[in-house]
Design a protein around this motif. Structure first.
Motif, PDB file in Angstrom:
ATOM      1  N   MET A   1      24.379  -4.318   7.116  1.00 12.80           N
ATOM      2  CA  MET A   1      23.294  -3.573   7.790  1.00 12.80           C
ATOM      3  C   MET A   1      22.321  -2.992   6.752  1.00 12.80           C
ATOM      4  O   MET A   1      22.739  -2.305   5.838  1.00 12.80           O
ATOM      5  CB  MET A   1      23.946  -2.396   8.534  1.00 12.80           C
ATOM      6  CG  MET A   1      23.736  -2.230  10.039  1.00 12.80           C
ATOM      7  SD  MET A   1      22.271  -2.866  10.790  1.00 12.80           S
ATOM      8  CE  MET A   1      21.586  -1.409  11.498  1.00 12.80           C
ATOM      9  N   ARG A   2      21.056  -3.306   6.899  1.00 13.56           N
ATOM     10  CA  ARG A   2      20.056  -2.719   5.998  1.00 13.56           C
ATOM     11  C   ARG A   2      19.771  -1.283   6.418  1.00 13.56           C
ATOM     12  O   ARG A   2      19.859  -0.965   7.599  1.00 13.56           O
ATOM     13  CB  ARG A   2      18.746  -3.483   6.104  1.00 13.56           C
ATOM     14  CG  ARG A   2      18.894  -4.962   6.032  1.00 13.56           C
ATOM     15  CD  ARG A   2      18.630  -5.463   4.646  1.00 13.56           C
ATOM     16  NE  ARG A   2      18.848  -6.894   4.637  1.00 13.56           N
ATOM     17  CZ  ARG A   2      19.618  -7.521   3.764  1.00 13.56           C
ATOM     18  NH1 ARG A   2      20.257  -6.853   2.822  1.00 13.56           N
ATOM     19  NH2 ARG A   2      19.748  -8.827   3.795  1.00 13.56           N
ATOM     20  N   LYS A   3      19.339  -0.487   5.456  1.00  9.46           N
ATOM     21  CA  LYS A   3      18.848   0.857   5.818  1.00  9.46           C
ATOM     22  C   LYS A   3      17.595   0.697   6.664  1.00  9.46           C
ATOM     23  O   LYS A   3      16.682  -0.037   6.267  1.00  9.46           O
ATOM     24  CB  LYS A   3      18.499   1.640   4.554  1.00  9.46           C
ATOM     25  CG  LYS A   3      19.682   2.308   3.904  1.00  9.46           C
ATOM     26  CD  LYS A   3      19.175   3.317   2.883  1.00  9.46           C
ATOM     27  CE  LYS A   3      20.323   3.911   2.110  1.00  9.46           C
ATOM     28  NZ  LYS A   3      19.879   4.711   0.966  1.00  9.46           N
ATOM     29  N   PRO A   4      17.495   1.363   7.828  1.00  2.00           N
ATOM     30  CA  PRO A   4      16.292   1.170   8.654  1.00  2.00           C
ATOM     31  C   PRO A   4      15.040   1.763   7.999  1.00  2.00           C
ATOM     32  O   PRO A   4      15.130   2.699   7.204  1.00  2.00           O
ATOM     33  CB  PRO A   4      16.622   1.922   9.945  1.00  2.00           C
ATOM     34  CG  PRO A   4      17.694   2.878   9.579  1.00  2.00           C
ATOM     35  CD  PRO A   4      18.451   2.295   8.423  1.00  2.00           C
ATOM     36  N   ILE A   5      13.895   1.196   8.347  1.00  2.39           N
ATOM     37  CA  ILE A   5      12.613   1.706   7.822  1.00  2.39           C
ATOM     38  C   ILE A   5      12.086   2.711   8.846  1.00  2.39           C
ATOM     39  O   ILE A   5      11.589   2.328   9.901  1.00  2.39           O
ATOM     40  CB  ILE A   5      11.595   0.551   7.631  1.00  2.39           C
ATOM     41  CG1 ILE A   5      12.188  -0.570   6.781  1.00  2.39           C
ATOM     42  CG2 ILE A   5      10.293   1.065   7.029  1.00  2.39           C
ATOM     43  CD1 ILE A   5      12.553  -0.176   5.367  1.00  2.39           C
ATOM     44  N   ARG A   6      12.217   3.974   8.527  1.00  2.00           N
ATOM     45  CA  ARG A   6      11.834   5.031   9.480  1.00  2.00           C
ATOM     46  C   ARG A   6      10.532   5.717   9.084  1.00  2.00           C
ATOM     47  O   ARG A   6       9.843   6.299   9.891  1.00  2.00           O
ATOM     48  CB  ARG A   6      12.933   6.098   9.554  1.00  2.00           C
ATOM     49  CG  ARG A   6      14.284   5.575  10.042  1.00  2.00           C
ATOM     50  CD  ARG A   6      15.315   6.681  10.060  1.00  2.00           C
ATOM     51  NE  ARG A   6      15.325   7.435   8.819  1.00  2.00           N
ATOM     52  CZ  ARG A   6      15.192   8.755   8.727  1.00  2.00           C
ATOM     53  NH1 ARG A   6      15.044   9.480   9.819  1.00  2.00           N
ATOM     54  NH2 ARG A   6      15.223   9.354   7.544  1.00  2.00           N
ATOM     55  N   LYS A   7      10.252   5.705   7.771  1.00  2.00           N
ATOM     56  CA  LYS A   7       9.104   6.482   7.291  1.00  2.00           C
ATOM     57  C   LYS A   7       7.988   5.570   6.806  1.00  2.00           C
ATOM     58  O   LYS A   7       8.253   4.515   6.230  1.00  2.00           O
ATOM     59  CB  LYS A   7       9.533   7.381   6.132  1.00  2.00           C
ATOM     60  CG  LYS A   7      10.505   8.476   6.555  1.00  2.00           C
ATOM     61  CD  LYS A   7      10.889   9.336   5.378  1.00  2.00           C
ATOM     62  CE  LYS A   7      11.835  10.442   5.821  1.00  2.00           C
ATOM     63  NZ  LYS A   7      12.376  11.194   4.675  1.00  2.00           N
ATOM     64  N   ALA A   8       6.768   6.026   7.017  1.00  2.00           N
ATOM     65  CA  ALA A   8       5.615   5.293   6.479  1.00  2.00           C
ATOM     66  C   ALA A   8       4.757   6.243   5.666  1.00  2.00           C
ATOM     67  O   ALA A   8       4.578   7.412   6.046  1.00  2.00           O
ATOM     68  CB  ALA A   8       4.785   4.689   7.604  1.00  2.00           C
ATOM     69  N   VAL A   9       4.243   5.739   4.570  1.00  2.00           N
ATOM     70  CA  VAL A   9       3.288   6.491   3.742  1.00  2.00           C
ATOM     71  C   VAL A   9       1.900   5.922   4.001  1.00  2.00           C
ATOM     72  O   VAL A   9       1.713   4.697   4.010  1.00  2.00           O
ATOM     73  CB  VAL A   9       3.660   6.362   2.242  1.00  2.00           C
ATOM     74  CG1 VAL A   9       2.597   6.993   1.359  1.00  2.00           C
ATOM     75  CG2 VAL A   9       5.023   7.000   1.978  1.00  2.00           C
ATOM     76  N   LEU A  10       0.955   6.810   4.231  1.00  2.00           N
ATOM     77  CA  LEU A  10      -0.441   6.391   4.439  1.00  2.00           C
ATOM     78  C   LEU A  10      -1.333   7.151   3.464  1.00  2.00           C
ATOM     79  O   LEU A  10      -1.564   8.351   3.645  1.00  2.00           O
ATOM     80  CB  LEU A  10      -0.873   6.673   5.886  1.00  2.00           C
ATOM     81  CG  LEU A  10      -0.070   5.895   6.931  1.00  2.00           C
ATOM     82  CD1 LEU A  10       0.956   6.788   7.597  1.00  2.00           C
ATOM     83  CD2 LEU A  10      -0.989   5.294   7.961  1.00  2.00           C
ATOM     84  N   PRO A  11      -1.796   6.499   2.403  1.00  2.00           N
ATOM     85  CA  PRO A  11      -2.661   7.184   1.436  1.00  2.00           C
ATOM     86  C   PRO A  11      -4.077   7.316   2.013  1.00  2.00           C
ATOM     87  O   PRO A  11      -4.732   6.317   2.266  1.00  2.00           O
ATOM     88  CB  PRO A  11      -2.656   6.272   0.207  1.00  2.00           C
ATOM     89  CG  PRO A  11      -1.734   5.132   0.535  1.00  2.00           C
ATOM     90  CD  PRO A  11      -1.525   5.111   2.013  1.00  2.00           C
ATOM     91  N   VAL A  12      -4.515   8.554   2.239  1.00  2.00           N
ATOM     92  CA  VAL A  12      -5.825   8.784   2.862  1.00  2.00           C
ATOM     93  C   VAL A  12      -6.667   9.764   2.035  1.00  2.00           C
ATOM     94  O   VAL A  12      -7.476  10.501   2.582  1.00  2.00           O
ATOM     95  CB  VAL A  12      -5.680   9.293   4.320  1.00  2.00           C
ATOM     96  CG1 VAL A  12      -5.156   8.192   5.215  1.00  2.00           C
ATOM     97  CG2 VAL A  12      -4.765  10.505   4.400  1.00  2.00           C
ATOM     98  N   ALA A  13      -6.453   9.747   0.719  1.00  2.00           N
ATOM     99  CA  ALA A  13      -7.164  10.711  -0.125  1.00  2.00           C
ATOM    100  C   ALA A  13      -8.487  10.163  -0.662  1.00  2.00           C
ATOM    101  O   ALA A  13      -9.297  10.920  -1.185  1.00  2.00           O
ATOM    102  CB  ALA A  13      -6.270  11.133  -1.293  1.00  2.00           C
ATOM    103  N   GLY A  14      -8.728   8.858  -0.497  1.00  2.00           N
ATOM    104  CA  GLY A  14      -9.900   8.221  -1.124  1.00  2.00           C
ATOM    105  C   GLY A  14     -11.216   8.851  -0.699  1.00  2.00           C
ATOM    106  O   GLY A  14     -11.356   9.344   0.425  1.00  2.00           O
ATOM    107  N   LEU A  15     -12.191   8.824  -1.586  1.00  2.00           N
ATOM    108  CA  LEU A  15     -13.467   9.503  -1.335  1.00  2.00           C
ATOM    109  C   LEU A  15     -14.409   8.696  -0.444  1.00  2.00           C
ATOM    110  O   LEU A  15     -15.360   9.243   0.104  1.00  2.00           O
ATOM    111  CB  LEU A  15     -14.172   9.785  -2.666  1.00  2.00           C
ATOM    112  CG  LEU A  15     -13.466  10.778  -3.591  1.00  2.00           C
ATOM    113  CD1 LEU A  15     -14.193  10.860  -4.925  1.00  2.00           C
ATOM    114  CD2 LEU A  15     -13.376  12.152  -2.948  1.00  2.00           C
TER     115      LEU A  15
END
Ligand code: G1P
Length: 293
Positions: A1-15
């Protein structure tokens, strides 16, 4: 069993300098594709792939992103008094559950690799999804979007996964590019990566398309990686180091992406998404025909 993918990172700092003056006071992620902010499209794609927790790496002047995913009390109240229940329900459906959105700031524009590294404590030691909100994707014939396809490949092989897409040889210099061995299938083992290779030197025509599944060890490499292309800390350089120890698979995803970081891609996304809508498509098609194209 793989570790489930629960979290997402969204980089939104760009100018969003490529979109001035539109982005002087409005974050580029809040520009709309039809009637939804670009970021809402990307969050919807992540939710459809099973993501439960959203980590936004923000910066100064990005406060409206937090507001967008929160209750707008005065608006709800006014809509309720006017009996606009459908609109209330639609707004509710776009919101994230309480506690599902997390925000951290990138304090200086040091590059994508640095932005991702800023999320390390919120991610913890588990594999996670990364979605670059410049890219908006539409589903392929099977109906699932790009990140869902990445998660499927992760569940099969484990390790790290990047979505890739073919472009013309002239365009490879603007993206991260993967190297590919013999395997020509939907999912294949990556045998090299390079960020924005000079014209004529790309190992393939397959660009890294802004959707990733990454193992937490990426943070250890991002911490130490040297500045790369453009004098910035590049995610791709961190991935190159990680690839010396772990597998990376590429996914030629069904569907297509629209690079909303460029004006042409943004316009293209608006037209394509509007044409797909039942309430707008037929009329827009008729209007486009009237233009002298
Ligand atoms: C970033 C990544 C690049 C990727 C691209 C997709 O570049 O560094 O590898 O191909 O996103 O949009 P940027 O667009 O931030 O220059």
């Amino acid at each position: 069993m793989r570790k489930p993918i629960r979290k997402a990172v969204l980089p939104v700092a760009g100018l969003g300098t490529r979109f001035l003056p539109a982005t002087k006071a409005v974050p580029k992620e809040m520009l709309t594709v039809v009637d939804r902010p670009i970021l809402q499209h990307v969050v919807d794609e992540a939710r459809a792939a099973g993501i439960e927790k959203f980590i936004f790496v923000t910066g100064r002047n990005k406060g409206v992103i937090e507001d967008h995913f929160d209750i707008a009390y005065e608006l709800d109240d006014t809509l309720r008094r006017r009996g606009k229940l459908q609109q209330i329900e639609a707004l509710k459906a776009d919101m994230l559950p309480e506690g599902a959105a997390m925000f951290t700031r990138q304090q200086a524009p040091l590059g994508l690799g640095h932005a991702v590294w800023c999320a390390r404590d919120l991610v913890g030691r588990e594999p996670f999804a990364l979605l670059l909100p410049d890219m908006v994707t539409s589903a392929g014939p099977r109906g699932d979007q790009c990140l869902a396809q990445c998660v499927e490949v992760y569940e099969r092989f484990g390790g790290n996964v990047v979505a890739v897409e073919e472009v013309s040889p002239e365009e490879t210099q603007y993206y991260g590019i993967v190297g590919i061995g013999e395997d020509e299938g939907h999912a294949f083992e990556i045998n090299g990566m390079v960020e924005k290779p000079p014209k004529g030197t790309a190992p393939s025509n397959l660009i890294i398309s802004g959707r990733y599944i990454l193992q937490p060890e990426i943070f250890d490499f991002l911490e130490n990686v040297e500045k790369g292309f453009g004098g910035e800390i590049q995610l791709t350089d961190g991935m190159i180091e990680l690839a010396k120890r772990q597998f990376f698979h590429g996914v030629r995803f069904d569907g297509r992406s629209y690079d909303c970081g460029s004006k042409l891609g943004f316009l293209n996304a608006n037209i394509a998404f509007a044409l797909m809508r039942e309430d707008l498509g037929p009329q827009l098609r008729a209007e486009l025909k009237k233009l002298d194209l």
